[in-house]
Design an enzyme around this catalytic site. Sequence first.
Site, PDB file in Angstrom:
ATOM      1  N   HIS A  55      51.259  64.301   8.307  1.00  0.00           N
ATOM      2  CA  HIS A  55      51.157  64.866   9.657  1.00  0.00           C
ATOM      3  C   HIS A  55      50.828  66.365   9.583  1.00  0.00           C
ATOM      4  CE1 HIS A  55      54.305  61.635  10.929  1.00  0.00           C
ATOM      5  NE2 HIS A  55      53.176  61.303  11.529  1.00  0.00           N
TER       6      HIS A  55
ATOM      7  N   LYS B  11      60.640  52.503  21.404  1.00  0.00           N
ATOM      8  CA  LYS B  11      60.794  52.782  19.972  1.00  0.00           C
ATOM      9  C   LYS B  11      62.162  53.395  19.716  1.00  0.00           C
ATOM     10  CE  LYS B  11      56.344  53.437  17.768  1.00  0.00           C
ATOM     11  NZ  LYS B  11      55.374  54.352  17.209  1.00  0.00           N
TER      12      LYS B  11
ATOM     13  N   ARG C 267      44.669  56.474   8.332  1.00  0.00           N
ATOM     14  CA  ARG C 267      44.940  56.320   6.902  1.00  0.00           C
ATOM     15  C   ARG C 267      44.182  55.153   6.303  1.00  0.00           C
ATOM     16  NH1 ARG C 267      51.153  56.223   8.316  1.00  0.00           N
ATOM     17  NH2 ARG C 267      50.088  55.409  10.137  1.00  0.00           N
TER      18      ARG C 267
ATOM     19  N   SER D  24      56.171  57.934   8.149  1.00  0.00           N
ATOM     20  CA  SER D  24      57.575  58.291   8.387  1.00  0.00           C
ATOM     21  C   SER D  24      58.476  57.148   7.930  1.00  0.00           C
ATOM     22  CB  SER D  24      57.809  58.565   9.878  1.00  0.00           C
ATOM     23  OG  SER D  24      56.997  59.614  10.324  1.00  0.00           O
TER      24      SER D  24
HETATM   25  P1  ADP Z   1      52.736  56.980  16.396  1.00  0.00           P
HETATM   26  O1  ADP Z   1      53.998  56.229  16.670  1.00  0.00           O
HETATM   27  O2  ADP Z   1      52.105  57.560  17.622  1.00  0.00           O
HETATM   28  O3  ADP Z   1      51.736  56.252  15.520  1.00  0.00           O
HETATM   29  P2  ADP Z   1      53.281  58.663  14.067  1.00  0.00           P
HETATM   30  O4  ADP Z   1      54.193  59.832  13.991  1.00  0.00           O
HETATM   31  O5  ADP Z   1      53.573  57.503  13.205  1.00  0.00           O
HETATM   32  O6  ADP Z   1      53.243  58.273  15.609  1.00  0.00           O
HETATM   33  O7  ADP Z   1      51.782  59.127  13.764  1.00  0.00           O
HETATM   34  C1  ADP Z   1      51.125  60.069  14.575  1.00  0.00           C
HETATM   35  C2  ADP Z   1      49.669  60.131  14.164  1.00  0.00           C
HETATM   36  O8  ADP Z   1      49.574  60.640  12.847  1.00  0.00           O
HETATM   37  C3  ADP Z   1      48.959  58.776  14.139  1.00  0.00           C
HETATM   38  O9  ADP Z   1      47.620  58.959  14.551  1.00  0.00           O
HETATM   39  C4  ADP Z   1      49.009  58.370  12.683  1.00  0.00           C
HETATM   40  O10 ADP Z   1      47.942  57.507  12.339  1.00  0.00           O
HETATM   41  C5  ADP Z   1      48.861  59.742  12.025  1.00  0.00           C
HETATM   42  N1  ADP Z   1      49.438  59.759  10.693  1.00  0.00           N
HETATM   43  C6  ADP Z   1      50.639  59.282  10.296  1.00  0.00           C
HETATM   44  N2  ADP Z   1      50.833  59.474   8.988  1.00  0.00           N
HETATM   45  C7  ADP Z   1      49.701  60.076   8.516  1.00  0.00           C
HETATM   46  C8  ADP Z   1      49.257  60.508   7.229  1.00  0.00           C
HETATM   47  N3  ADP Z   1      50.002  60.321   6.144  1.00  0.00           N
HETATM   48  N4  ADP Z   1      48.061  61.092   7.133  1.00  0.00           N
HETATM   49  C9  ADP Z   1      47.284  61.247   8.232  1.00  0.00           C
HETATM   50  N5  ADP Z   1      47.614  60.848   9.468  1.00  0.00           N
HETATM   51  C10 ADP Z   1      48.820  60.265   9.615  1.00  0.00           C
END
Ligand code: ADP
Length: 173
Positions: free
Chosen positions: A16, A40, A92, A130
Site C-alpha cells: 500500500h 467487513k 497485484r 493485509s
Molecule cells: P480493499 O478492501 O478496498 O481491497 P485493501 O486495503 O485490501 O482494501 O486494498 C486497497 C487497494 O490496494 C486495492 O486496490 C488493492 O488491490 C491494493 N493493494 C493491496 N495490497 C497491495 C500490494 N501489495 N501492492 C499493490 N497494491 C495493493
Amino acid sequence: MKACYPGTFDPITNGHLDIIERASRLFDEVVVLIMVNPRKTCLFSSQERKQMVEDCLESIGSPKNVSVMIGSGLTVEFARKINASVIIRGIRAVSDYEYELGQATANMMLAHEIETAFLIAKPQYSFLSSSVCKEIALNGGDLLNLVPLKVIDPLNNKMKEVAQHLKSEQVNI
Ligand code: ADP
C-alpha cells in the site's frame, strides 16, 4: 489533479505504502481513504488504521500532497465530496484485475466524470496483502519488509489479544 486511494488498510502494508508514494509523484494531491465497510470485520478501528497510515508516511518522506481521511458509503460519492477526479487502485494479479474491473465499471456508471487509475504492484509486493500479514503475525512470523516498521508492534500486540481470545474460547468449549 486530485486523486483518492480508497481501501480497508487493515493494516497498511509496504505494498500500500509503495502505491501511495508512487501516486504522490503522479498527482497534485492524494487522499488516502480509510473506508468503513459494515460488511467487513476489521482487526483495527478506522481511527487506528488512519493513525497507522499517518505514522507511516514519514518513511516515504512525508509527502506534503498526501493526506488521510476516513470515509464510508460509495467511494464515488466520497470522491465527489472531496473533489477528487481519480480513484487509484492497486493490482497485484489477474484475480485483482477481475474484481477491480467490476468495481471500476460500476463506478464509471455511477460517476462518469471520475476515472479509475490502476497502479501495478512492485514484484516484491505482488503476494502481499493485509490478510497475509495478519496470518503471519498470528503465528509469530517475521513482519519485517512486509509492513512498515511503525505497524509491526501494533499488529503483533493486536494479534496477541486475538490469540488470547481464541485460547479462552477453546478453554470454554
Ligand atoms: P480493499 O478492501 O478496498 O481491497 P485493501 O486495503 O485490501 O482494501 O486494498 C486497497 C487497494 O490496494 C486495492 O486496490 C488493492 O488491490 C491494493 N493493494 C493491496 N495490497 C497491495 C500490494 N501489495 N501492492 C499493490 N497494491 C495493493
